[in-house]
Design an enzyme around this catalytic site. Structure first.
Site, PDB file in Angstrom:
ATOM      1  N   ASP A 126      24.432  24.562  50.588  1.00 28.94           N
ATOM      2  CA  ASP A 126      22.991  24.474  51.130  1.00 28.94           C
ATOM      3  C   ASP A 126      22.687  23.111  51.438  1.00 28.94           C
ATOM      4  O   ASP A 126      22.163  22.870  52.438  1.00 28.94           O
ATOM      5  CB  ASP A 126      22.165  25.160  49.977  1.00 28.94           C
ATOM      6  CG  ASP A 126      20.717  25.239  50.469  1.00 28.94           C
ATOM      7  OD1 ASP A 126      20.453  25.534  51.790  1.00 28.94           O
ATOM      8  OD2 ASP A 126      19.906  24.614  50.086  1.00 28.94           O
ATOM      9  N   ASP A 153      17.518  30.431  51.192  1.00 27.86           N
ATOM     10  CA  ASP A 153      17.594  30.013  49.748  1.00 27.86           C
ATOM     11  C   ASP A 153      17.041  30.824  48.638  1.00 27.86           C
ATOM     12  O   ASP A 153      17.431  31.267  47.532  1.00 27.86           O
ATOM     13  CB  ASP A 153      16.799  28.517  49.427  1.00 27.86           C
ATOM     14  CG  ASP A 153      17.230  27.525  50.254  1.00 27.86           C
ATOM     15  OD1 ASP A 153      18.635  27.747  50.490  1.00 27.86           O
ATOM     16  OD2 ASP A 153      16.745  26.286  50.393  1.00 27.86           O
TER      17      ASP A 153
END
Length: 163
Positions: A29, A54
């Protein structure tokens, strides 16, 4: 995909594997956002999607933990993970709502990178490490949401006084 794999690993009691996958998902990420910005490919929609992914990632691996503890009939640990999940949601939600009212709300001690590291560390250590990590995550995530609430309240009050 890594976060979903972490959720499956946690659901089957493979805590160290799950923890490593949580760390890998967190690193991926961080890297995808950095690459997009470096290549000047970042966009408002990309930032929005990153945030949504997320939330799904955290939900995936925390749901795996809830499943494990529920199946093991460990209701205290399952409840603790539910508190971590709700804390995670409120950290994100309070920031999003605050930033619809004020320019930015980047305060708080337990943002996503800190949550990822603490959860992974707790499950890599194992035993009481997992319990301590969950307790800290539950308390500090909700504390972070409260920090954002009070910060936003103060900013909005200050803006009203300036008028």
């Amino acid at each position: 995909m890594l976060a979903a794999g972490a959720g499956v690993a946690f659901a089957f009691g493979r805590f160290r594997t799950g923890a490593l996958l949580v760390l890998a998902a967190g690193l991926a990420d961080v890297m995808d956002g950095a690459v997009a910005r470096a290549d000047d490919r970042g966009s408002p929609f990309g930032a929005f999607m990153d945030s949504v992914v997320d939330r799904y990632s955290e939900a995936a691996y925390l749901t795996g933990l809830i499943y494990y503890y529920a199946a093991a009939r460990d209701s205290l640990m399952a409840l603790l993970v539910v508190l971590v999940l709700s804390g995670s949601v409120f950290v994100s939600y309070t920031k999003a709502r605050a930033e619809s009212q004020i320019d930015e709300c980047k305060i708080g001690i337990m943002e996503r990178p800190e949550r990822v590291k603490l959860l992974a560390l707790g499950y890599l250590v194992g035993g009481y490490g997992a319990l301590v990590a969950l307790l800290l995550l539950a308390l500090l995530s909700h504390f972070t949401a409260l920090q954002r609430i009070f910060y936003t309240r103060a900013r909005l009050a200050a803006a009203r006084r300036k008028r």
